[in-house]
Motif scaffolding. Sequence first.
Motif, PDB file in Angstrom:
ATOM      1  N   ALA A 976       0.833  -1.204   0.000  1.00  0.00           N
ATOM      2  CA  ALA A 976       0.000   0.000   0.000  1.00  0.00           C
ATOM      3  C   ALA A 976       0.869   1.255   0.000  1.00  0.00           C
ATOM      4  O   ALA A 976       0.610   2.227  -0.725  1.00  0.00           O
ATOM      5  N   GLU A 977       1.929   1.231   0.844  1.00  0.00           N
ATOM      6  CA  GLU A 977       2.821   2.390   0.938  1.00  0.00           C
ATOM      7  C   GLU A 977       3.445   2.712  -0.411  1.00  0.00           C
ATOM      8  O   GLU A 977       3.588   3.887  -0.787  1.00  0.00           O
ATOM      9  N   LYS A 978       3.801   1.703  -1.161  1.00  0.00           N
ATOM     10  CA  LYS A 978       4.415   1.896  -2.480  1.00  0.00           C
ATOM     11  C   LYS A 978       3.470   2.676  -3.401  1.00  0.00           C
ATOM     12  O   LYS A 978       3.908   3.580  -4.133  1.00  0.00           O
ATOM     13  N   ILE A 979       2.188   2.329  -3.389  1.00  0.00           N
ATOM     14  CA  ILE A 979       1.210   3.028  -4.237  1.00  0.00           C
ATOM     15  C   ILE A 979       1.050   4.466  -3.780  1.00  0.00           C
ATOM     16  O   ILE A 979       1.068   5.410  -4.581  1.00  0.00           O
ATOM     17  N   TYR A 980       0.941   4.648  -2.445  1.00  0.00           N
ATOM     18  CA  TYR A 980       0.750   5.992  -1.924  1.00  0.00           C
ATOM     19  C   TYR A 980       1.913   6.899  -2.286  1.00  0.00           C
ATOM     20  O   TYR A 980       1.731   8.055  -2.687  1.00  0.00           O
ATOM     21  N   LYS A 981       3.117   6.379  -2.128  1.00  0.00           N
ATOM     22  CA  LYS A 981       4.303   7.187  -2.421  1.00  0.00           C
ATOM     23  C   LYS A 981       4.402   7.536  -3.896  1.00  0.00           C
ATOM     24  O   LYS A 981       4.816   8.647  -4.263  1.00  0.00           O
ATOM     25  N   SER A 982       4.032   6.580  -4.754  1.00  0.00           N
ATOM     26  CA  SER A 982       4.183   6.815  -6.208  1.00  0.00           C
ATOM     27  C   SER A 982       3.175   7.825  -6.748  1.00  0.00           C
ATOM     28  O   SER A 982       3.422   8.483  -7.762  1.00  0.00           O
ATOM     29  N   LEU A 983       2.024   7.949  -6.052  1.00  0.00           N
ATOM     30  CA  LEU A 983       0.964   8.795  -6.612  1.00  0.00           C
ATOM     31  C   LEU A 983       0.672  10.051  -5.817  1.00  0.00           C
ATOM     32  O   LEU A 983       0.028  10.977  -6.333  1.00  0.00           O
ATOM     33  N   MET A 984       1.109  10.117  -4.546  1.00  0.00           N
ATOM     34  CA  MET A 984       0.632  11.163  -3.645  1.00  0.00           C
ATOM     35  C   MET A 984       0.855  12.584  -4.160  1.00  0.00           C
ATOM     36  O   MET A 984       0.014  13.467  -3.939  1.00  0.00           O
ATOM     37  N   ASN A 985       1.936  12.820  -4.861  1.00  0.00           N
ATOM     38  CA  ASN A 985       2.204  14.176  -5.351  1.00  0.00           C
ATOM     39  C   ASN A 985       1.826  14.376  -6.823  1.00  0.00           C
ATOM     40  O   ASN A 985       2.086  15.439  -7.390  1.00  0.00           O
ATOM     41  N   LYS A 986       1.216  13.375  -7.390  1.00  0.00           N
ATOM     42  CA  LYS A 986       0.840  13.439  -8.808  1.00  0.00           C
ATOM     43  C   LYS A 986      -0.481  14.203  -8.954  1.00  0.00           C
ATOM     44  O   LYS A 986      -1.393  14.048  -8.144  1.00  0.00           O
ATOM     45  N   PRO A 987      -0.574  15.043  -9.980  1.00  0.00           N
ATOM     46  CA  PRO A 987      -1.807  15.828 -10.149  1.00  0.00           C
ATOM     47  C   PRO A 987      -3.023  14.919 -10.369  1.00  0.00           C
ATOM     48  O   PRO A 987      -2.931  13.889 -11.044  1.00  0.00           O
ATOM     49  N   ALA A1019       0.173   9.919   8.310  1.00  0.00           N
ATOM     50  CA  ALA A1019       1.399  10.668   8.628  1.00  0.00           C
ATOM     51  C   ALA A1019       2.258  10.818   7.390  1.00  0.00           C
ATOM     52  O   ALA A1019       2.855  11.879   7.154  1.00  0.00           O
ATOM     53  N   LEU A1020       2.356   9.757   6.597  1.00  0.00           N
ATOM     54  CA  LEU A1020       3.132   9.805   5.352  1.00  0.00           C
ATOM     55  C   LEU A1020       2.561  10.872   4.415  1.00  0.00           C
ATOM     56  O   LEU A1020       3.315  11.653   3.808  1.00  0.00           O
ATOM     57  N   LEU A1021       1.223  10.903   4.312  1.00  0.00           N
ATOM     58  CA  LEU A1021       0.568  11.814   3.369  1.00  0.00           C
ATOM     59  C   LEU A1021       0.615  13.256   3.840  1.00  0.00           C
ATOM     60  O   LEU A1021       0.610  14.191   3.013  1.00  0.00           O
ATOM     61  N   THR A1022       0.687  13.471   5.162  1.00  0.00           N
ATOM     62  CA  THR A1022       0.656  14.852   5.678  1.00  0.00           C
ATOM     63  C   THR A1022       2.033  15.382   6.039  1.00  0.00           C
ATOM     64  O   THR A1022       2.160  16.515   6.506  1.00  0.00           O
TER      65      THR A1022
END
Length: 1023
Positions: A976-987, A1019-1022
């Motif tokens: 799950a973390e891998k997906i969040y990291k790859s997309l979190m800053n993508k428009p 926490a990762l996202l914020t």
Amino acid sequence: MRFPFITWIAFFIFLSTYAQTELHGFITEQNSGNKPVKNVRVSSFSANEIMTNSDGSFILKFQNGFPGINVTLEVKREKWIVISEDKLNLNLPEDPINNKWQLVMCKESIYLARQEEFRTKIRQNIQKEYDNKLKSIDKEKEGWQKKANQLYEDYQQLQKRFNEIAEEYTRTNLDDLNEKEIEAYKLFEEGKFNESIALRESFDSEKNLINAINEQKKAEKEQVKLDSILKAKKKEIAFNKNNLRKLAKEYELQFEFDLAGETLEKLVNADSTDLKSNYDYAYFLAKQNKHQEAIKFYATSLLLNDNEYGKSAVYNNLGLLYKDTQDYGKALMFFTKSLEILELLALKNPKVYEPVLAGTLNNIGGLYHDTKDYSKALSSYTKALEIEERLALKNPEVCEPDLASTLNNIGGLYHDTQDYGRALSSYIKALEILERLALKNQDVYEPDLAGTLNNFGSLYRETKDYGKALSLYTKALEIEERLALKNLDVYEPDLAKTLINLGILYHDTNDYGNALSSYTKALEIVERLALKNQEVYEPVLAITLNNFGSLYRETKDYSKALLSYTKALELRERLALKNPEVYEPDLAKTLINLGILCKDIKDYGNALSLYAKALEIIERLALKNKDVYEPDLVRTLNYLGALYFETKDYGNTILVFTKVLEIRERLALKNPDVYEPALAQVLHNLGLLYYATQDYGKALSLHTQALEIRECLALRNPDVCEPDLASTLHDLGLLYYAIQDYGKALTSYTKALEILERLALKNPEVYEPDLAKTLINLGILYRATKDYSKALSSYTKTLEIEERLALKNPEVCEPDLASTLNSIGVLYYEMNDYKNALKWYYQSLRFYDNLVKKNPVIYKKYFSDVLSNFELVHLKMIENAETFKDKIIVQNQIIAFYEFLVKEYALDYTINLGNSYRTLAWYCLFDKKFEEAEKAAREALNPTKFQKPEGYDEKLEWVNTNLALALLFQGKYKEAEKIYKSLMNKPYEDSTYKTVFLADLEELENAGITHPDVAKIRALLTK
């Protein structure tokens, strides 16, 4: 007439196909002991093509067919012909295996030889019997001449029909006959007609037929030994019916028409439900000029007929009967019905049905010609000509007489519209054929030859080639004088017409003595004929009197001119009251001639009054048919202008001549016909244009003008004009609906409905489609006003009609049926009855499935629109679902639906399917079915049931939001973390995926769904 059709929620489809329907059959050789014919190519529209096997058998498989549908077979083998042509058109049986269809063929050379033998023997018998009966007439007794005339008329009829009779006997298959029938047939074949009749009479078929029918009815009631008894009785009934029919035919050949009629009447009385017996009797009565009786039995045969070709024959014959009685509205109605059927049949089997189609086109052309609707007449004649020219190349002996007749008709039409070059060309072609035919068979073709010579002569007279005109008229006169010596009653009318034409020619060349002589001879004949048959010959008498008046006027014998014109005027006024459409043009001509006479004798007041009456008629005629009547209008205005000039009324002279100039300029440009019905149509169409562009004010004005004209026309001629009136009322209903004036919309639809329901009772095939359109739009109106019960009633009536029409003509009617099914679904949707909505959408999809496959360009949009309706129902069902478990059930139905679409239509609906899996994953998360959520999301991102199209990954990238959640809640943190990291800053849309991730976590937590790792991800996202 096609009505615009509105619907407000999109159309829709489901995908299924009809099962194949089969026809099992076999082909045997005529008179061979049922020897099979192999290697025959058998095919039909929408069926496979197949060759017969060594046992003559074949199986045709009809795609999208069903038992009861009418089909036409095409059967071909080189140098063979089909004997049983009547069996090429049939309704597919419910049990094809136990109802094998038998066809009979014959080698062409054998058939033609036998046909010629029958022709020769029948022709010889007709001549022999005529000579014998003529000799037997006692010329010392009163009334002998009338008997002789009737005998010759019968002789002429049989001469024209001997080919038809020879054809019937040539096509008889001895393998279908019992020993008695074969014996009678052989006697006839040998030319022993009296012996054949005697043998057939000895069979006592009338008595045996009645007994067999009664015994059959008894067996059916008792149901004892049913099969064996019924089979025997059916065979006995068939034998006796066939024997009586042949007996009637053979009586005719012996000039025993009373016996023939009695025999055919016995057949009908014995079994009033027998189609062929009713038809044969009606046909016989028509030939005997017993029109009303013939109409009665044709009407019965129509009710009994379930075969399309059979119906077309009855409709055509009814058209001829009504045309003969000058009931042109009914004649056109029946001809049109026949034409519609034959056009469809000829598409499937041109060899069989094109000759018949040409005949009906000629009949329609003749009807339009008689009623002076020349453009429609030309269209019909031209279509007939194209067919007959092609047929005559293949079979000149059979087809050239009909070709000559059509050429004559076209020549006459061009002649009447003053297109003399084309008229000349047509007459020359007809004359060449008839001269050749008359050399072979003088008795049959000389009357037609004389008619063509007459037409040709009139053409040369009108183009001022008087020498050629005189030569042709003289040739025609010689033939008709000879024919009249043989049969005065039959040929005197034609002789009188030729004398009239000769008188006009002499008149035009100022040979007044010969003109008066010719007119006088003609008048003597016509006055005598008019005493016998007023309805037929009074118009000819009026022509003769009018011509006399003109001759006397030009020779300054004004009193005789006035007397002749007055008599002609009285006749034509009476005729115009009965039938203004046909006789008003002639009435106008007599009024003009009387006006000219009054001007010549300086009676200007009466001259002006007569011209005004004529002008009123011709202006009205010119509004209806500009090309035909504007030349007459110009001539009338010229006479009126000349009268004003002579009386020194120069103001009116200028006005009239200016108008003449305008018309002449327009005529020179050869503008199309413009008359009141056409004007109304233009106004109507412009109204539709403004309606489409939402300029409703102008649309309303134009439709209202069209309505006013069509209401007046419908009062004068309801048969012809009411359909157009209904169309205008219908479209006014659409317009009022668009501007939300529902009261007036309802009034307009209701008036249209009243007309169409009445018309559809008389002619369902023509008017039921329009009735269905009005009903569906009335249903839409009721739906808009929330009167759902009335809306459903209108839709249901529409559905009943369209289902019936689609059975007969699926290609034309299935689109409307699919749309109506969708509309019913929409209605149930608005009533919140989602189960029924899905049911009707599904039925709609079944039809649109086939339509898209046949024509994707047209129907793909409707397919997509109905899919949207389907989705709307599912969304409503999801919205109304109380639990996520219920939502999952509905979503799985949507997925199954899209999987089917993707399988059938490749890549068209892959995005829809991917998004449906994404939605399923979301619902599974809320139902705490995290593994199923993961599975659904992965299927959306990496489908296993189809190949991803270009751009798919980009469009479905957001499904990762649900996949990440499914992994997170299963404790698969690293994935799950891998997906969040790859997309979190993508428009993503107006923000980034980070915003979506956080919102989803919050929504799930609010629903009580969480996991210890949620805090780490937040926490990762914020951070």
